[in-house]
Design a protein around this motif. Structure first.
Motif, mmCIF file in Angstrom:
data_model
loop_
_atom_site.group_PDB
_atom_site.id
_atom_site.type_symbol
_atom_site.label_atom_id
_atom_site.label_comp_id
_atom_site.label_asym_id
_atom_site.label_seq_id
_atom_site.Cartn_x
_atom_site.Cartn_y
_atom_site.Cartn_z
ATOM 1 N N GLU A 104 0.857 -1.093 -0.012
ATOM 2 C CA GLU A 104 -0.055 -0.154 -0.061
ATOM 3 C C GLU A 104 0.924 1.128 0.041
ATOM 4 O O GLU A 104 0.483 2.308 -0.828
ATOM 5 C CB GLU A 104 -0.918 0.060 1.167
ATOM 6 C CG GLU A 104 -2.041 -1.001 1.090
ATOM 7 C CD GLU A 104 -2.960 -0.730 -0.147
ATOM 8 O OE1 GLU A 104 -3.410 0.239 -0.369
ATOM 9 O OE2 GLU A 104 -3.128 -1.758 -0.877
ATOM 10 N N GLU A 105 1.828 1.122 0.775
ATOM 11 C CA GLU A 105 2.705 2.362 0.781
ATOM 12 C C GLU A 105 3.705 2.520 -0.536
ATOM 13 O O GLU A 105 3.641 3.580 -1.178
ATOM 14 C CB GLU A 105 4.165 2.057 1.943
ATOM 15 C CG GLU A 105 4.789 3.479 2.063
ATOM 16 C CD GLU A 105 5.869 3.182 3.340
ATOM 17 O OE1 GLU A 105 6.884 3.857 3.194
ATOM 18 O OE2 GLU A 105 5.580 2.153 4.115
ATOM 19 N N ILE A 106 4.106 1.482 -1.352
ATOM 20 C CA ILE A 106 4.587 1.603 -2.440
ATOM 21 C C ILE A 106 3.684 2.018 -3.391
ATOM 22 O O ILE A 106 3.905 2.932 -4.325
ATOM 23 C CB ILE A 106 5.038 0.156 -2.898
ATOM 24 C CG1 ILE A 106 6.148 -0.259 -2.105
ATOM 25 C CG2 ILE A 106 5.482 0.205 -4.528
ATOM 26 C CD1 ILE A 106 6.583 -1.691 -2.414
ATOM 27 N N VAL A 135 3.922 5.477 -5.643
ATOM 28 C CA VAL A 135 4.078 5.324 -7.189
ATOM 29 C C VAL A 135 2.797 6.545 -7.709
ATOM 30 O O VAL A 135 3.116 7.440 -8.539
ATOM 31 C CB VAL A 135 3.354 3.991 -7.825
ATOM 32 C CG1 VAL A 135 3.030 4.260 -9.341
ATOM 33 C CG2 VAL A 135 4.547 2.993 -7.460
ATOM 34 N N LYS A 136 1.631 6.652 -6.934
ATOM 35 C CA LYS A 136 0.695 7.423 -7.455
ATOM 36 C C LYS A 136 1.011 9.085 -7.195
ATOM 37 O O LYS A 136 0.838 9.817 -8.116
ATOM 38 C CB LYS A 136 -0.801 7.426 -6.584
ATOM 39 C CG LYS A 136 -1.245 5.916 -7.124
ATOM 40 C CD LYS A 136 -2.739 5.692 -6.398
ATOM 41 C CE LYS A 136 -3.379 4.602 -6.990
ATOM 42 N NZ LYS A 136 -4.745 4.383 -6.181
ATOM 43 N N ARG A 137 1.717 9.387 -6.347
ATOM 44 C CA ARG A 137 2.467 10.590 -5.890
ATOM 45 C C ARG A 137 3.406 11.060 -6.930
ATOM 46 O O ARG A 137 3.478 12.026 -7.176
ATOM 47 C CB ARG A 137 2.995 10.595 -4.457
ATOM 48 C CG ARG A 137 1.843 10.859 -3.573
ATOM 49 C CD ARG A 137 2.237 11.169 -1.895
ATOM 50 N NE ARG A 137 3.290 10.240 -1.547
ATOM 51 C CZ ARG A 137 2.894 9.090 -0.646
ATOM 52 N NH1 ARG A 137 1.739 8.848 -0.563
ATOM 53 N NH2 ARG A 137 3.998 8.361 -0.378
ATOM 54 N N VAL A 188 9.374 -3.984 -6.459
ATOM 55 C CA VAL A 188 8.281 -3.434 -7.280
ATOM 56 C C VAL A 188 8.972 -2.282 -8.176
ATOM 57 O O VAL A 188 9.456 -1.586 -7.657
ATOM 58 C CB VAL A 188 6.999 -3.105 -6.823
ATOM 59 C CG1 VAL A 188 6.007 -2.481 -7.637
ATOM 60 C CG2 VAL A 188 6.395 -4.285 -5.903
ATOM 61 N N ASP A 189 8.827 -2.461 -9.574
ATOM 62 C CA ASP A 189 9.315 -1.624 -10.571
ATOM 63 C C ASP A 189 8.073 -1.186 -11.334
ATOM 64 O O ASP A 189 7.345 -1.935 -11.771
ATOM 65 C CB ASP A 189 10.246 -2.041 -11.226
ATOM 66 C CG ASP A 189 11.568 -2.241 -10.498
ATOM 67 O OD1 ASP A 189 12.387 -1.100 -10.578
ATOM 68 O OD2 ASP A 189 11.805 -3.427 -10.192
ATOM 69 N N ILE A 190 7.763 0.285 -11.711
ATOM 70 C CA ILE A 190 6.967 0.685 -12.462
ATOM 71 C C ILE A 190 7.392 1.355 -13.801
ATOM 72 O O ILE A 190 8.411 2.315 -13.387
ATOM 73 C CB ILE A 190 5.959 1.923 -11.576
ATOM 74 C CG1 ILE A 190 5.261 1.244 -10.475
ATOM 75 C CG2 ILE A 190 4.975 2.285 -12.951
ATOM 76 C CD1 ILE A 190 4.443 0.121 -10.883
ATOM 77 N N ALA A 191 7.162 0.892 -14.842
ATOM 78 C CA ALA A 191 7.965 1.403 -15.934
ATOM 79 C C ALA A 191 7.486 2.827 -16.479
ATOM 80 O O ALA A 191 6.183 3.128 -16.435
ATOM 81 C CB ALA A 191 7.723 0.355 -17.222
ATOM 82 N N GLU A 221 11.552 -5.273 6.591
ATOM 83 C CA GLU A 221 11.073 -4.497 7.292
ATOM 84 C C GLU A 221 10.874 -2.968 6.847
ATOM 85 O O GLU A 221 9.796 -2.534 7.454
ATOM 86 C CB GLU A 221 12.452 -4.351 8.344
ATOM 87 C CG GLU A 221 12.807 -5.624 9.016
ATOM 88 C CD GLU A 221 13.866 -5.471 9.976
ATOM 89 O OE1 GLU A 221 14.437 -4.337 9.903
ATOM 90 O OE2 GLU A 221 14.324 -6.195 10.728
ATOM 91 N N LYS A 222 11.517 -2.653 5.821
ATOM 92 C CA LYS A 222 11.125 -1.166 5.383
ATOM 93 C C LYS A 222 11.289 -1.237 3.924
ATOM 94 O O LYS A 222 11.848 -2.182 3.388
ATOM 95 C CB LYS A 222 12.048 -0.440 6.071
ATOM 96 C CG LYS A 222 13.631 -0.341 5.723
ATOM 97 C CD LYS A 222 14.716 0.531 6.406
ATOM 98 C CE LYS A 222 16.286 0.386 5.899
ATOM 99 N NZ LYS A 222 16.466 -1.089 6.332
#
Length: 549
Positions: free
Chosen positions: A8-10, A14-16, A74-77, A174-175
């Protein structure tokens, strides 16, 4: 599960962040990658394409739950660019090996899309005699293994490729760790600052890596080519000694008993298995070639003297004296050293081999002089410097010359040595600042020069610094210290290679097929140890000024 919150944090990040990224949709769809970290084998990388980012993260969550994954990436292209293969191939052929840093999709649907780490971690770009930059054998093997293509992949000169960058996040259990998105830093973790704890951590981790390479016999595992976990079979006595020296440096910072215990074994192996002694001489012998190298004797002295200083013992003083006598034997009347002899004949095999040996030899003699104050060692150093200055050795801009110049000025703070050191240290600063490879000896050279400049200030010799840009020196030091982390196998990069556990926390040479050799780790440790001393000295100076105010 803890990764639910992480996802959820990732997703929120991404959206921000996508508002600041160019072209983050391809044909109306998000393109994403999930890399599952296995630690003992290559990461499993799954491609995702969907118009809904929420849907993609729901699918990622299902996979993580099914695999009970603890660490992942996790990677976003984004920044998609279409290019014809022929054009890309020309550019790749003129790009330094393993320095093509963008992802590539070989189809419009992104099914065969590969991130830069997958491409380089599997040695897919290797220019061949045919003028083809792609290694199709390695590419096809990986596409099949990763289930990204179910038949042999073919490519034509007019085939269309899609290049892209990635916005990455690594979860270490953990983070969440944010990663750089492009350029030479691509895929490497973003640090809040290059502070003292981080430098200490890197020194400790890489020192532990070296310690783990020391067998019970004291012999090192010499190294690996990381892409395919290929062991380097060659051995080098000089690098055994110099790597042991850096382990003792790492212990001095970390005080980790496992590091000094391994260093003791390595020193014993050096003393017993790699050194041949007579009544009053000692020679480090390369077992593959039966060579006696000036640099190897010097590296052995550096390792032994560093150990004795840190542990406050004199266990190897007698052996160091024998090694130093051999170095003095190799010195000619004009101060020049003979570089290589044959063992056991002691005939000259190579009068000169590499500039490194000269500065290394003088540095070693001066480190031994610090322990036993034998005038012979200082005299030999002076004689060598007479030759260095006469022959303008400063033109080599060598890190060992920086080391030994800084060292001799502790005992003989003469202008001629300072002038030599300034020319050696400042002569290629712009080149070092801009250099794209993470060449570790640049940090060693510049920080040793920094130390010498500080001594000049203390001695009232600052006038000699006129015309030298110290701010540029400091910028170069900080730039190199940061840039060298691009050659550190953080877990988020190691996961894409055949055996991540084998290479994690080591240093590699990217353009040498991601080579991890003990001396590659050694030079980084030595540079960061000196960089750490600079940071601590700067901290004390700032606080001293505050206290005075």
């Amino acid at each position: 599960m803890i990764f639910n919150t992480a996802l959820e944090e990732i997703k929120g990040n991404v959206k921000r962040m996508t508002g600041d990224l160019p072209n983050y949709n391809l044909n109306g769809e998000w393109k994403a990658f999930l890399s599952i970290d296995h630690q003992t084998k290559r990461a499993t990388v799954i491609n995702y394409s969907n118009a809904s980012l929420d849907y993609i993260f729901t699918q990622i969550k299902k996979v993580l739950e099914k695999n009970n994954t603890k660490t992942f990436k996790v990677d976003i292209a984004y920044d998609f660019r279409k290019i014809i293969f022929e054009e890309w191939n020309k550019k790749a052929l003129h790009t330094r090996k393993n320095y093509c840093r963008s992802g590539i999709s070989f189809d419009k649907g992104f099914q065969t899309a590969l991130m830069e780490q997958e491409i380089n971690g599997n040695a897919m770009i290797q220019p061949g005699e045919s003028g083809l930059a792609l290694n199709l054998e390695n590419l096809n093997r990986y596409l099949l293994q990763a289930d990204k293509c179910r038949r042999k992949f073919e490519i034509e000169v007019d085939s269309e490729l899609i290049l892209f960058e990635t916005l990455g996040f690594y979860f270490d259990g953990e983070k969440i760790i944010k990663l750089y998105s492009e350029g030479l830093n691509n895929g490497r973790r973003i640090l809040d600052s290059m502070d003292t704890p981080e430098v200490e951590r890197v020194i400790h981790q890489s020192g532990s890596y070296l310690a783990n390479q020391v067998a019970t016999s004291g012999e090192f595992v010499y190294g690996y080519f990381a892409c395919f976990d290929k062991k380097i079979k060659h051995y080098n006595s000089l690098r055994h000694a110099s790597s042991t020296y850096s382990m003792v440096e790492a212990f001095e910072v970390s005080r980790d008993a496992t590091i000094i215990t391994a260093a003791k074994r390595a020193l014993q192996f050096l003393a017993v298995d790699l050194i041949r002694e007579t009544e009053d001489r000692a020679y480090v012998v390369e077992r593959d070639s039966n060579e006696i190298k000036l640099g190897a004797n010097a590296a052995a002295i550096l390792a032994f003297t560093k150990y004795m200083k840190v542990t406050e013992t004199n266990d190897y003083t007698a052996l160091c004296t024998k090694l130093a006598r051999t170095i003095c034997d190799l010195q000619q009347e004009n101060g020049q050293f003979v570089h290589v002899l044959s063992y056991p004949s002691l005939e000259v095999k190579d009068p000169f081999r590499i500039i490194y040996y000269d500065g290394e030899a003088v540095f070693a003699l001066l480190r031994l002089y610090e322990i036993d104050a034998n005038q012979d060692w200082l005299d030999a150093a002076v004689q060598a410097f007479d030759h260095f200055i006469a022959k303008k050795y400063w033109k080599n801009h060598d890190h060992w010359l920086s080391y030994c110049t800084n060292e001799i000025t502790k005992y003989l703070p003469e202008d001629r040595y300072f002038k030599f050191g300034l020319k050696n240290g400042f002569g290629r600063l712009e080149f070092m600042y801009e250099r794209e490879t993470a060449f570790p000896t640049f940090l060693e050279l510049t920080v040793a020069t920094h130390d010498m400049c500080n001594r000049m200030d203390e001695l009232g010799k600052s006038a000699l610094l006129a015309g030298y840009d110290r701010e540029q020196l400091e910028r170069t030091i900080d730039k190199r210290a940061d840039h060298q982390l691009n050659s550190f196998f953080y877990p988020e990069l190691a996961m894409y290679f055949k055996n991540p556990a084998r290479i994690e926390n080591s240093f590699f040479i990217r353009h040498h097929s991601f080579r991890v050799r003990i001396d590659d780790v050694e030079h980084n440790i030595s540079g960061y140890c000196r960089y750490l001393n600079r940071m601590k000295a700067g901290f004390l100076e700032k606080n001293k000024e505050k206290m005075q105010l």
